[in-house]
Scaffold this motif. Structure first.
Motif, PDB file in Angstrom:
ATOM      1  N   ARG A 186      53.576  59.052  57.063  1.00  0.00           N
ATOM      2  CA  ARG A 186      54.843  59.786  57.155  1.00  0.00           C
ATOM      3  C   ARG A 186      55.798  59.370  56.042  1.00  0.00           C
ATOM      4  O   ARG A 186      56.427  60.215  55.395  1.00  0.00           O
ATOM      5  N   GLN A 187      55.915  58.070  55.798  1.00  0.00           N
ATOM      6  CA  GLN A 187      56.805  57.597  54.739  1.00  0.00           C
ATOM      7  C   GLN A 187      56.356  58.089  53.370  1.00  0.00           C
ATOM      8  O   GLN A 187      57.185  58.458  52.529  1.00  0.00           O
ATOM      9  N   ASP A 188      55.053  58.106  53.132  1.00  0.00           N
ATOM     10  CA  ASP A 188      54.546  58.585  51.850  1.00  0.00           C
ATOM     11  C   ASP A 188      54.871  60.060  51.643  1.00  0.00           C
ATOM     12  O   ASP A 188      55.219  60.485  50.531  1.00  0.00           O
ATOM     13  N   LEU A 189      54.755  60.865  52.702  1.00  0.00           N
ATOM     14  CA  LEU A 189      55.048  62.289  52.579  1.00  0.00           C
ATOM     15  C   LEU A 189      56.541  62.508  52.377  1.00  0.00           C
ATOM     16  O   LEU A 189      56.948  63.334  51.550  1.00  0.00           O
ATOM     17  N   ARG A 190      57.366  61.780  53.092  1.00  0.00           N
ATOM     18  CA  ARG A 190      58.806  61.864  52.876  1.00  0.00           C
ATOM     19  C   ARG A 190      59.164  61.496  51.439  1.00  0.00           C
ATOM     20  O   ARG A 190      59.968  62.173  50.783  1.00  0.00           O
TER      21      ARG A 190
END
Length: 204
Positions: free
Chosen positions: A166-170
């Motif tokens: 999730r953090q990588d996509l954000r």
């Protein structure tokens, strides 16, 4: 149970529109079309069937919790790509050897649930709960032998693995100038996951 109180349904509900936004702006930035993106949440009935299917094949722990709520996740252009298989594909993989003994760098039996764009595997260790990245190795039909460089623990558990995704996509969206206005961006909290390019031939 999920000791970290990680909310899988909230994760899926946040990831789905993030994936759509990422795909929508991809061609503008990279000058070629993105792959197909999906983040699948399942009904309680379908989740119960998935859990029964996987439990019958020997799957335990966090993966059962995951498949009670979520299905396949396809993010083909995030780093080198990440594909989390649905429950049926994981069960098929187990029959083909994806509940596999791993030797060499480690002596463990792991359950493969995801792959990367290079055909390498992500698996959960039932003994430790950690998520490992298996790169290459030699499969003799009964076990996978990997070198020290072919085995990495990338997350202490499945929840940290999903949170890092999730953090990588954000972050990928936040760093894309054309889409900055669309992103309610990221917190800066530290992750327990080793930063790594998301590394499915086996389950793809």
């Amino acid at each position: 149970m999920n000791d970290s109180a990680f909310n899988l349904r909230e994760w899926g509900e946040e990831m789905a529109p993030l994936a759509v936004a990422f795909a929508d702006g991809f061609e503008e930035v990279h000058s070629y079309s993105p792959g197909e993106y999906s983040v699948e949440t399942v009904t309680a009935q379908d989740g119960a069937r998935a859990v029964a299917l996987l439990a019958g094949e020997g799957v335990t722990g966090a993966l059962l919790e995951y498949y009670a709520t979520l299905g396949a996740v396809e993010l083909p252009d995030l780093h080198i790509g990440i594909w989390i298989a649905d429950a049926e594909r994981v069960a098929e993989g187990i029959l083909a050897g994806a509940l596999m003994p791993v030797t060499g760098a480690v002596d463990d039996t792991v359950t493969v649930f995801a792959t990367d764009g290079g055909g390498n595997l992500y698996a959960v260790s039932p003994s430790t709960g950690s998520v490992c990245h298996l790169i290459g190795g030699s499969w003799d039909g009964t076990r996978l032998d990997v070198s020290e460089t072919g085995f990495r623990v990338v997350a202490p558990d499945l929840w940290a693995f999903l949170d890092q995704l999730r953090q990588d996509l954000r972050q990928a969206l936040a760093e894309r100038p054309a889409l900055k206005a669309k992103v309610t961006c990221c917190d800066n909290s530290e992750s327990h996951v080793v930063s790594d390019a998301w590394s499915p031939e086996h389950l793809r």
